[in-house]
Design a protein around this motif. Structure first.
Motif, PDB file in Angstrom:
ATOM      1  N   ASP A 256       0.613  13.894  -7.429  1.00  0.00           N
ATOM      2  CA  ASP A 256       0.847  12.541  -7.941  1.00  0.00           C
ATOM      3  C   ASP A 256       2.162  11.934  -7.464  1.00  0.00           C
ATOM      4  OD1 ASP A 256      -1.537  12.743  -9.363  1.00  0.00           O
ATOM      5  OD2 ASP A 256      -0.540  13.677 -11.059  1.00  0.00           O
ATOM      6  N   MET A 257       2.648  12.310  -6.294  1.00  0.00           N
ATOM      7  CA  MET A 257       3.849  11.699  -5.742  1.00  0.00           C
ATOM      8  C   MET A 257       3.432  10.601  -4.769  1.00  0.00           C
ATOM      9  SD  MET A 257       7.089  13.407  -3.733  1.00  0.00           S
ATOM     10  CE  MET A 257       6.180  13.721  -2.218  1.00  0.00           C
ATOM     11  N   LEU A 258       4.059   9.427  -4.866  1.00  0.00           N
ATOM     12  CA  LEU A 258       3.735   8.301  -4.011  1.00  0.00           C
ATOM     13  C   LEU A 258       4.839   8.090  -2.976  1.00  0.00           C
ATOM     14  CD1 LEU A 258       2.492   5.829  -6.766  1.00  0.00           C
ATOM     15  CD2 LEU A 258       1.127   7.356  -5.339  1.00  0.00           C
ATOM     16  N   VAL A 259       4.441   7.811  -1.749  1.00  0.00           N
ATOM     17  CA  VAL A 259       5.403   7.579  -0.677  1.00  0.00           C
ATOM     18  C   VAL A 259       5.125   6.230  -0.029  1.00  0.00           C
ATOM     19  CG1 VAL A 259       5.731  10.039  -0.235  1.00  0.00           C
ATOM     20  CG2 VAL A 259       3.979   8.775   1.032  1.00  0.00           C
ATOM     21  N   LEU A 260       6.139   5.715   0.638  1.00  0.00           N
ATOM     22  CA  LEU A 260       6.050   4.412   1.283  1.00  0.00           C
ATOM     23  C   LEU A 260       5.392   4.500   2.662  1.00  0.00           C
ATOM     24  CD1 LEU A 260       9.662   3.169   0.508  1.00  0.00           C
ATOM     25  CD2 LEU A 260       7.563   2.256  -0.481  1.00  0.00           C
TER      26      LEU A 260
ATOM     27  N   ARG B 191       0.869  10.994   8.030  1.00  0.00           N
ATOM     28  CA  ARG B 191       1.764   9.867   7.849  1.00  0.00           C
ATOM     29  C   ARG B 191       1.075   8.818   6.996  1.00  0.00           C
ATOM     30  NH1 ARG B 191       0.532   5.537  11.303  1.00  0.00           N
ATOM     31  NH2 ARG B 191      -1.033   6.027  12.905  1.00  0.00           N
ATOM     32  N   CYS B 192       1.887   7.967   6.386  1.00  0.00           N
ATOM     33  CA  CYS B 192       1.374   6.906   5.537  1.00  0.00           C
ATOM     34  C   CYS B 192       1.373   5.604   6.330  1.00  0.00           C
ATOM     35  CB  CYS B 192       2.215   6.771   4.271  1.00  0.00           C
ATOM     36  SG  CYS B 192       1.614   5.528   3.115  1.00  0.00           S
ATOM     37  N   ASP B 193       0.187   5.063   6.547  1.00  0.00           N
ATOM     38  CA  ASP B 193       0.040   3.825   7.306  1.00  0.00           C
ATOM     39  C   ASP B 193      -0.129   2.654   6.334  1.00  0.00           C
ATOM     40  OD1 ASP B 193      -0.618   2.635  10.139  1.00  0.00           O
ATOM     41  OD2 ASP B 193      -2.103   1.805   8.753  1.00  0.00           O
ATOM     42  N   SER B 194       0.531   1.558   6.604  1.00  0.00           N
ATOM     43  CA  SER B 194       0.492   0.412   5.706  1.00  0.00           C
ATOM     44  C   SER B 194      -0.893  -0.198   5.607  1.00  0.00           C
ATOM     45  CB  SER B 194       1.502  -0.653   6.153  1.00  0.00           C
ATOM     46  OG  SER B 194       1.213  -1.070   7.485  1.00  0.00           O
ATOM     47  N   ASP B 195      -1.726  -0.002   6.633  1.00  0.00           N
ATOM     48  CA  ASP B 195      -3.070  -0.570   6.621  1.00  0.00           C
ATOM     49  C   ASP B 195      -4.136   0.475   6.298  1.00  0.00           C
ATOM     50  OD1 ASP B 195      -2.222  -3.180   7.325  1.00  0.00           O
ATOM     51  OD2 ASP B 195      -2.052  -2.551   9.416  1.00  0.00           O
ATOM     52  N   ALA B 196      -4.060   1.628   6.959  1.00  0.00           N
ATOM     53  CA  ALA B 196      -5.102   2.644   6.823  1.00  0.00           C
ATOM     54  C   ALA B 196      -4.836   3.652   5.714  1.00  0.00           C
ATOM     55  CB  ALA B 196      -5.284   3.382   8.152  1.00  0.00           C
ATOM     56  N   GLY B 197      -3.611   3.699   5.193  1.00  0.00           N
ATOM     57  CA  GLY B 197      -3.283   4.687   4.168  1.00  0.00           C
ATOM     58  C   GLY B 197      -2.933   6.028   4.788  1.00  0.00           C
ATOM     59  N   ARG B 198      -3.494   7.115   4.240  1.00  0.00           N
ATOM     60  CA  ARG B 198      -3.206   8.465   4.741  1.00  0.00           C
ATOM     61  C   ARG B 198      -3.881   8.687   6.087  1.00  0.00           C
ATOM     62  NH1 ARG B 198      -2.357  12.689   0.946  1.00  0.00           N
ATOM     63  NH2 ARG B 198      -3.789  13.937   2.201  1.00  0.00           N
ATOM     64  N   ILE B 199      -3.132   9.167   7.048  1.00  0.00           N
ATOM     65  CA  ILE B 199      -3.676   9.544   8.344  1.00  0.00           C
ATOM     66  C   ILE B 199      -3.138  10.934   8.678  1.00  0.00           C
ATOM     67  CG2 ILE B 199      -3.762   9.037  10.807  1.00  0.00           C
ATOM     68  CD1 ILE B 199      -3.432   6.116  10.159  1.00  0.00           C
ATOM     69  N   CYS B 200      -4.044  11.906   8.835  1.00  0.00           N
ATOM     70  CA  CYS B 200      -3.641  13.274   9.139  1.00  0.00           C
ATOM     71  C   CYS B 200      -4.278  13.722  10.451  1.00  0.00           C
ATOM     72  CB  CYS B 200      -4.052  14.219   8.014  1.00  0.00           C
ATOM     73  SG  CYS B 200      -3.210  13.901   6.432  1.00  0.00           S
ATOM     74  N   VAL B 201      -3.518  14.427  11.258  1.00  0.00           N
ATOM     75  CA  VAL B 201      -3.979  14.910  12.552  1.00  0.00           C
ATOM     76  C   VAL B 201      -3.888  16.431  12.558  1.00  0.00           C
ATOM     77  CG1 VAL B 201      -3.606  14.874  15.035  1.00  0.00           C
ATOM     78  CG2 VAL B 201      -3.191  12.804  13.685  1.00  0.00           C
TER      79      VAL B 201
ATOM     80  N   ARG C 178       0.829  -1.206   0.000  1.00  0.00           N
ATOM     81  CA  ARG C 178       0.000   0.000   0.000  1.00  0.00           C
ATOM     82  C   ARG C 178       0.859   1.250   0.000  1.00  0.00           C
ATOM     83  NH1 ARG C 178      -5.699   0.556   3.004  1.00  0.00           N
ATOM     84  NH2 ARG C 178      -6.282   2.600   2.206  1.00  0.00           N
ATOM     85  N   LYS C 179       0.504   2.223  -0.863  1.00  0.00           N
ATOM     86  CA  LYS C 179       1.232   3.486  -0.949  1.00  0.00           C
ATOM     87  C   LYS C 179       0.298   4.629  -0.573  1.00  0.00           C
ATOM     88  CE  LYS C 179       1.199   2.500  -4.993  1.00  0.00           C
ATOM     89  NZ  LYS C 179       1.177   2.334  -6.458  1.00  0.00           N
ATOM     90  N   CYS C 180       0.863   5.832  -0.417  1.00  0.00           N
ATOM     91  CA  CYS C 180       0.064   7.022  -0.137  1.00  0.00           C
ATOM     92  C   CYS C 180       0.432   8.095  -1.159  1.00  0.00           C
ATOM     93  CB  CYS C 180       0.319   7.545   1.278  1.00  0.00           C
ATOM     94  SG  CYS C 180      -0.154   6.381   2.582  1.00  0.00           S
ATOM     95  N   GLU C 181      -0.585   8.794  -1.635  1.00  0.00           N
ATOM     96  CA  GLU C 181      -0.348   9.867  -2.605  1.00  0.00           C
ATOM     97  C   GLU C 181      -0.167  11.179  -1.867  1.00  0.00           C
ATOM     98  OE1 GLU C 181      -2.530  11.976  -6.435  1.00  0.00           O
ATOM     99  OE2 GLU C 181      -3.132   9.966  -5.799  1.00  0.00           O
TER     100      GLU C 181
END
Length: 225
Positions: free
Chosen positions: A47-51, A64-74, A40-43
């Motif tokens: 169009d830039m993808l991060v690990l 942050r990019c979570d391997s399960d939930a994807g994008r998580i912003c606080v 799973r990646k995050c945009e």
């Protein structure tokens, strides 16, 4: 008794960034085999993808990019969700500088909305398109459409100005010295008529009328009785 362990190979980073897959090796006491599996990646941004595990900010929100939930912003939830265009095209921020309340292009104190055309500088002959996105602005030279034949260049204006109003020129006419005939020296105002007499042929004259400002007048030949 067999046991298994998982480990990412060195090639996984390259593959994750550009193909969305990782290299995983399954090892046992009798066999070792490598498989390519989706990761799973995050945009982020344009169009830039991060690990997974990567972090970044969106305005004043920590993400942050979570391997399960994807994008998580606080952080604060904005009425208009964050978009990368806010970084370069936000005209008005909220009081806490977290949320963009208006986007557009600001040019010398004037705000233009996306899709509108604006002058590159106040006296520039170039126009630009206001649009969100990366890369340089799209500009072109302004087309000047004149409705006169004696326009003057005035400081502060890109296009020449019709200081004497809309008018037409007198075209070349048979028997008329256009350079010296008094009736041909000055432009003919729009919707006006003028008689132009021949310099070499007595009795010959023309009735000219300006119907297409910025072009030559229409002239009709006549003979005096």
């Amino acid at each position: 008794m067999e046991f298994y362990s998982l480990s990412f190979l060195a090639c996984s980073c390259f593959l994750v960034m550009f193909r969305g897959v990782g290299c995983i090796t399954f090892k046992s006491n009798s066999v070792s085999q490598t498989f390519r599996v989706p990761v799973r990646k995050c945009e982020v941004g344009y169009d830039m993808l991060v690990l997974p595990g990567s972090t970044w900010t969106e305005g004043c929100r920590a993400c942050r990019c979570d391997s399960d939930a994807g994008r998580i912003c606080v952080g604060p939830i904005c009425p208009t969700p964050y978009h990368p265009t806010h970084d370069d095209h936000c005209i008005q921020w909220s009081a806490d500088k977290c949320c963009c309340e208006r986007v557009g292009c600001l040019s010398y104190g004037v705000v233009y909305n996306f899709g509108e055309i604006y002058p590159k500088t106040p006296d520039s002959c170039e126009e630009c398109l206001c649009e969100g996105g990366p890369g340089p602005e799209k500009c072109w030279r302004r087309h000047c459409s004149l409705r006169c034949v004696d326009a003057k260049q005035i400081r502060g204006h890109c296009c020449k100005q019709c200081v004497n109003g809309d008018n037409c020129s007198i075209p070349s006419l048979k028997g008329v010295d256009v350079m010296n005939n008094v009736a041909t020296k000055n432009p003919l105002p729009v919707n006006n008529t003028r008689l132009v007499y021949s310099d070499t042929m007595p009795g010959l004259f023309y009735l000219c009328v300006c119907v297409d400002p910025g072009a030559a007048a229409m002239c009709f030949q006549n003979m005096a009785l």
